[in-house]
Design a protein around this motif. Structure first.
Motif, PDB file in Angstrom:
ATOM      1  N   VAL A   1      -2.658   0.400  -4.284  1.00  0.00           N
ATOM      2  CA  VAL A   1      -2.256  -0.900  -3.743  1.00  0.00           C
ATOM      3  C   VAL A   1      -1.804  -1.778  -4.906  1.00  0.00           C
ATOM      4  CG1 VAL A   1      -2.966  -2.935  -2.429  1.00  0.00           C
ATOM      5  CG2 VAL A   1      -3.907  -0.681  -1.843  1.00  0.00           C
TER       6      VAL A   1
ATOM      7  N   ARG B   1       0.836  -1.206   0.000  1.00  0.00           N
ATOM      8  CA  ARG B   1       0.000   0.000   0.000  1.00  0.00           C
ATOM      9  C   ARG B   1       0.869   1.254   0.000  1.00  0.00           C
ATOM     10  NH1 ARG B   1      -5.348   1.501   3.426  1.00  0.00           N
ATOM     11  NH2 ARG B   1      -5.073   3.762   3.501  1.00  0.00           N
TER      12      ARG B   1
ATOM     13  N   THR C   1      -4.674   6.702  -2.360  1.00  0.00           N
ATOM     14  CA  THR C   1      -4.051   5.417  -2.063  1.00  0.00           C
ATOM     15  C   THR C   1      -3.971   4.539  -3.298  1.00  0.00           C
ATOM     16  OG1 THR C   1      -4.869   5.487   0.216  1.00  0.00           O
ATOM     17  CG2 THR C   1      -4.222   3.339  -0.637  1.00  0.00           C
TER      18      THR C   1
ATOM     19  N   TYR D   1       1.077  -1.182  -9.843  1.00  0.00           N
ATOM     20  CA  TYR D   1       0.042  -0.217  -9.481  1.00  0.00           C
ATOM     21  C   TYR D   1       0.180   1.002 -10.382  1.00  0.00           C
ATOM     22  CZ  TYR D   1       3.405   3.013  -7.513  1.00  0.00           C
ATOM     23  OH  TYR D   1       4.443   3.916  -7.385  1.00  0.00           O
TER      24      TYR D   1
ATOM     25  N   ASP E   1       0.297   5.378   0.294  1.00  0.00           N
ATOM     26  CA  ASP E   1      -0.588   6.513   0.560  1.00  0.00           C
ATOM     27  C   ASP E   1       0.149   7.795   0.204  1.00  0.00           C
ATOM     28  OD1 ASP E   1      -2.870   5.146   1.668  1.00  0.00           O
ATOM     29  OD2 ASP E   1      -1.646   4.724   3.423  1.00  0.00           O
TER      30      ASP E   1
END
Length: 237
Positions: A56, A41, A54, A63, A43
């Motif tokens: 992931v 993840r 965000t 991503y 952020d």
């Protein structure tokens, strides 16, 4: 009536605030053995804003996310860990369409101490790709505010390194080997490396070299510039 509406629309369009430039941030997460890691993840907190976006990584470790250009606090949370690691980076500049940000996930608990200086073995060439030398090469850091800042670099001399504060000389084949301290290319302050090459009988040329941002296995975010394969091509006068 139609004329009034048309004029009103023109006024609204003229007074509407310009849309902030955006950049596509993408990359992949892999462990130190080279295997893709899903569930990582990231952020992104824009400096001066309470909004957080965000991304992931998927099963393939990849991503992608669209963000306004700006300075960010980037929080990295690895699978199975609740406490994020936090670093800062400037994602831009305005004329850059994409930024690569990769993550290396430690496969084992222990991680070795790593140096993050930029190492390069680059060349100055002509339009046919043949090396030009001796040539002179100057390095500048392009700051996020557009300023260009010079700094010293280190070049190998015999079995030692020599600090050079001005242009670096290439060898007769146009090759130049160097090291730049990480502090000169900090990811939250510097967006690109500007390299200018000059040689007798050729027009000088400057190129912007963009890095790929990289979270190391220790959670440190740094700017990774290419070690090899960069060629500054000069045109004859």
């Amino acid at each position: 009536m139609r004329l009034f509406v048309f004029v009103a629309l023109l006024v609204i369009a003229a007074t509407a605030p310009a849309q902030a430039p955006s950049v596509t941030v993408h990359g992949e997460a892999e462990d130190t053995a080279g295997a893709a890691v899903g569930g990582v993840r990231l952020d992104f907190l824009l400096w001066g804003s309470s909004e957080k976006k965000t991304a992931v990584t998927g099963p393939d470790g990849k991503y992608s996310i669209e963000l306004p250009v700006g300075r960010y606090e980037i929080q990295l949370t690895l699978p199975g860990r609740q406490r994020p690691q936090s670093e800062f980076a400037f994602l831009g500049p305005a004329d850059r369409r994409e930024v690569v940000l990769n993550v290396r996930v430690p496969k084992d608990a222990a991680a070795a101490l790593t140096e993050y200086d930029t190492l390069g073995d680059w060349r100055v060439v002509d339009q046919q790709g043949k090396g030009i030398g001796p040539a002179k090469v100057t390095f500048e850091a392009l700051q996020r505010d557009g300023r260009r800042v010079t700094f010293s670099v280190y070049v190998p001399v015999s079995d030692e390194e020599k600090e050079v504060t001005g242009p670096v000389d290439t060898d007769p084949a146009g090759r130049f080997v160097f090291r730049i301290r990480e502090a000169h290319l900090a990811a939250d302050r510097v967006v690109a490396l500007i390299v200018t090459a000059e040689a007798p009988g050729y027009l000088p040329r400057s190129e912007r070299i963009f890095p790929a941002l990289q979270f190391s296995e220790t959670g440190h975010l740094y700017a990774a510039y290419p070690e090899e394969g960069v060629k500054i091509a000069l045109k004859p006068r």
